[in-house]
Design a protein around this motif. Sequence first.
Motif, PDB file in Angstrom:
ATOM      1  N   LEU A   1    -148.914  -2.807 -23.219  1.00 60.50           N
ATOM      2  CA  LEU A   1    -150.134  -3.309 -23.401  1.00 60.50           C
ATOM      3  C   LEU A   1    -149.976  -5.038 -23.387  1.00 60.50           C
ATOM      4  O   LEU A   1    -150.761  -5.532 -23.721  1.00 60.50           O
ATOM      5  N   SER A   2    -148.888  -5.287 -22.823  1.00 60.56           N
ATOM      6  CA  SER A   2    -148.508  -6.744 -22.723  1.00 60.56           C
ATOM      7  C   SER A   2    -149.485  -7.413 -21.765  1.00 60.56           C
ATOM      8  O   SER A   2    -149.657  -8.479 -21.812  1.00 60.56           O
ATOM      9  N   GLY A   3    -149.810  -6.718 -20.755  1.00 65.08           N
ATOM     10  CA  GLY A   3    -151.053  -7.191 -19.924  1.00 65.08           C
ATOM     11  C   GLY A   3    -152.235  -7.048 -20.065  1.00 65.08           C
ATOM     12  O   GLY A   3    -153.336  -7.040 -19.410  1.00 65.08           O
ATOM     13  N   ASP A   4    -152.696  -6.517 -21.250  1.00 65.38           N
ATOM     14  CA  ASP A   4    -153.905  -6.659 -21.969  1.00 65.38           C
ATOM     15  C   ASP A   4    -154.747  -5.209 -21.400  1.00 65.38           C
ATOM     16  O   ASP A   4    -155.769  -5.216 -21.779  1.00 65.38           O
ATOM     17  N   GLU A   5    -154.176  -4.389 -20.565  1.00 66.21           N
ATOM     18  CA  GLU A   5    -154.922  -3.297 -19.934  1.00 66.21           C
ATOM     19  C   GLU A   5    -154.015  -2.157 -19.566  1.00 66.21           C
ATOM     20  O   GLU A   5    -152.800  -2.538 -19.003  1.00 66.21           O
TER      21      GLU A   5
ATOM     22  N   ARG B   1    -142.846 -13.047 -48.233  1.00 66.27           N
ATOM     23  CA  ARG B   1    -142.346 -13.928 -49.464  1.00 66.27           C
ATOM     24  C   ARG B   1    -141.929 -15.201 -48.306  1.00 66.27           C
ATOM     25  O   ARG B   1    -141.063 -15.381 -47.688  1.00 66.27           O
ATOM     26  N   GLY B   2    -142.837 -16.377 -48.822  1.00 65.72           N
ATOM     27  CA  GLY B   2    -142.488 -17.797 -48.045  1.00 65.72           C
ATOM     28  C   GLY B   2    -142.958 -17.917 -46.602  1.00 65.72           C
ATOM     29  O   GLY B   2    -143.067 -18.773 -46.141  1.00 65.72           O
ATOM     30  N   PHE B   3    -143.651 -16.556 -45.976  1.00 64.75           N
ATOM     31  CA  PHE B   3    -144.088 -16.687 -44.592  1.00 64.75           C
ATOM     32  C   PHE B   3    -145.398 -15.912 -44.736  1.00 64.75           C
ATOM     33  O   PHE B   3    -145.611 -14.976 -45.513  1.00 64.75           O
ATOM     34  N   GLU B   4    -146.385 -16.170 -43.584  1.00 63.27           N
ATOM     35  CA  GLU B   4    -147.379 -15.487 -43.229  1.00 63.27           C
ATOM     36  C   GLU B   4    -147.188 -15.165 -41.850  1.00 63.27           C
ATOM     37  O   GLU B   4    -146.892 -15.999 -40.957  1.00 63.27           O
ATOM     38  N   PRO B   5    -147.353 -13.669 -41.367  1.00 61.29           N
ATOM     39  CA  PRO B   5    -147.332 -13.435 -40.047  1.00 61.29           C
ATOM     40  C   PRO B   5    -148.525 -13.962 -39.406  1.00 61.29           C
ATOM     41  O   PRO B   5    -149.555 -13.727 -39.900  1.00 61.29           O
ATOM     42  N   LEU B   6    -148.363 -14.279 -38.161  1.00 61.88           N
ATOM     43  CA  LEU B   6    -149.904 -14.612 -37.260  1.00 61.88           C
ATOM     44  C   LEU B   6    -149.404 -14.246 -35.948  1.00 61.88           C
ATOM     45  O   LEU B   6    -148.286 -13.819 -35.344  1.00 61.88           O
ATOM     46  N   ASP B   7    -150.503 -14.225 -35.236  1.00 60.06           N
ATOM     47  CA  ASP B   7    -150.542 -14.006 -33.751  1.00 60.06           C
ATOM     48  C   ASP B   7    -149.698 -12.641 -32.917  1.00 60.06           C
ATOM     49  O   ASP B   7    -148.593 -13.079 -32.371  1.00 60.06           O
ATOM     50  N   TYR B   8    -149.753 -11.653 -33.694  1.00 56.64           N
ATOM     51  CA  TYR B   8    -149.149 -10.456 -33.247  1.00 56.64           C
ATOM     52  C   TYR B   8    -149.247 -10.194 -31.687  1.00 56.64           C
ATOM     53  O   TYR B   8    -150.319 -10.481 -31.058  1.00 56.64           O
ATOM     54  N   VAL B   9    -148.094  -9.901 -31.111  1.00 59.75           N
ATOM     55  CA  VAL B   9    -148.067  -9.850 -29.713  1.00 59.75           C
ATOM     56  C   VAL B   9    -147.721  -8.143 -29.438  1.00 59.75           C
ATOM     57  O   VAL B   9    -146.712  -7.590 -29.931  1.00 59.75           O
ATOM     58  N   PHE B  10    -148.479  -7.659 -28.411  1.00 59.08           N
ATOM     59  CA  PHE B  10    -148.570  -6.339 -28.210  1.00 59.08           C
ATOM     60  C   PHE B  10    -147.354  -6.222 -27.153  1.00 59.08           C
ATOM     61  O   PHE B  10    -147.290  -6.517 -25.852  1.00 59.08           O
ATOM     62  N   ARG B  11    -146.276  -5.775 -27.665  1.00 61.73           N
ATOM     63  CA  ARG B  11    -144.858  -5.453 -26.715  1.00 61.73           C
ATOM     64  C   ARG B  11    -144.347  -4.135 -26.979  1.00 61.73           C
ATOM     65  O   ARG B  11    -144.821  -3.362 -27.868  1.00 61.73           O
ATOM     66  N   GLY B  12    -143.590  -3.509 -26.326  1.00 62.46           N
ATOM     67  CA  GLY B  12    -143.025  -2.483 -26.387  1.00 62.46           C
ATOM     68  C   GLY B  12    -143.507  -1.219 -25.949  1.00 62.46           C
ATOM     69  O   GLY B  12    -144.784  -1.579 -25.460  1.00 62.46           O
ATOM     70  N   GLU B  13    -143.145  -0.101 -25.849  1.00 59.91           N
ATOM     71  CA  GLU B  13    -144.077   0.920 -25.450  1.00 59.91           C
ATOM     72  C   GLU B  13    -144.959   1.881 -26.679  1.00 59.91           C
ATOM     73  O   GLU B  13    -144.463   1.879 -27.746  1.00 59.91           O
ATOM     74  N   TRP B  14    -146.234   2.240 -26.179  1.00 57.17           N
ATOM     75  CA  TRP B  14    -146.983   2.650 -26.806  1.00 57.17           C
ATOM     76  C   TRP B  14    -147.295   4.272 -26.322  1.00 57.17           C
ATOM     77  O   TRP B  14    -147.083   4.437 -25.262  1.00 57.17           O
TER      78      TRP B  14
ATOM     79  N   TYR C   1    -141.939  -4.928 -33.760  1.00 57.76           N
ATOM     80  CA  TYR C   1    -143.115  -5.677 -34.275  1.00 57.76           C
ATOM     81  C   TYR C   1    -143.029  -7.504 -33.940  1.00 57.76           C
ATOM     82  O   TYR C   1    -142.141  -8.007 -34.712  1.00 57.76           O
ATOM     83  N   HIS C   2    -143.644  -8.046 -32.817  1.00 59.15           N
ATOM     84  CA  HIS C   2    -143.568  -9.530 -32.677  1.00 59.15           C
ATOM     85  C   HIS C   2    -144.727  -9.955 -32.972  1.00 59.15           C
ATOM     86  O   HIS C   2    -145.869  -9.504 -33.102  1.00 59.15           O
ATOM     87  N   PHE C   3    -144.368 -11.298 -33.688  1.00 59.35           N
ATOM     88  CA  PHE C   3    -145.399 -12.128 -33.944  1.00 59.35           C
ATOM     89  C   PHE C   3    -144.834 -13.569 -34.675  1.00 59.35           C
ATOM     90  O   PHE C   3    -143.575 -13.735 -34.366  1.00 59.35           O
ATOM     91  N   LYS C   4    -145.346 -14.579 -34.429  1.00 55.39           N
ATOM     92  CA  LYS C   4    -145.215 -15.868 -35.097  1.00 55.39           C
ATOM     93  C   LYS C   4    -145.307 -15.903 -36.654  1.00 55.39           C
ATOM     94  O   LYS C   4    -146.040 -14.864 -37.212  1.00 55.39           O
ATOM     95  N   LEU C   5    -144.695 -16.850 -37.221  1.00 54.20           N
ATOM     96  CA  LEU C   5    -144.761 -17.145 -38.661  1.00 54.20           C
ATOM     97  C   LEU C   5    -145.197 -18.445 -38.936  1.00 54.20           C
ATOM     98  O   LEU C   5    -144.814 -19.472 -38.381  1.00 54.20           O
ATOM     99  N   LYS C   6    -145.875 -18.524 -40.151  1.00 53.41           N
ATOM    100  CA  LYS C   6    -146.432 -19.774 -40.662  1.00 53.41           C
ATOM    101  C   LYS C   6    -145.547 -19.865 -42.249  1.00 53.41           C
ATOM    102  O   LYS C   6    -145.658 -19.067 -43.046  1.00 53.41           O
TER     103      LYS C   6
END
Length: 166
Positions: free
Chosen positions: A137-141, A109-122, A31-36
């Motif tokens: 789904l990395s290309g949005d379609e 704890r101490g972070f908030e996940p943001l901006d999930y990125v659709f990577r990997g195989e679905w 699961y890929h995302f940024k952290l705040k």
Amino acid sequence: MVNFMLEIKAELENLTDLRPQGGCDDENFRYHFKLKCGHCGEITQKETYVSLVETVPLPIGKGHTHLVQKCKFCGRDGTITMITGRGRPLTHADSEAAKSAPLMLFECRGFEPLDYVFRGEWEAKSLEGTKFEGIDLSGDEFAEYDEKGECPVMVSKPSATFNVVR
């Protein structure tokens, strides 16, 4: 500690049960995302990932977690632990009703996940039962043709949100 549920939406054409390949609780899916940072509000420039198979010891106390990371701005540690058994696939009915489906729960704890990125195989299956694996789904379609059902299938406009749950 705050729990965040990752919820996904997408437009599914002649498809149902969209989920990470191997299931929502597949231990190898990343699961890929940024952290705040929960202390200073700094947002990481690069995305990070967590997976069930990768664990590290907690910096204080006993036990393990899936991610320990230090904020580059204020230097505070934060952790993210994945909680299984709460996710389910996105169904055709969800898509038709423009509803989201819960995918994975993260105890933060101490972070908030943001901006999930659709990577990997679905994976998903057609309404006729044909299984489609390796969906990118990395290309949005994703578009394909279901030979058995004699119809086009498509996943478009995937989006994700992290929602606080109690």
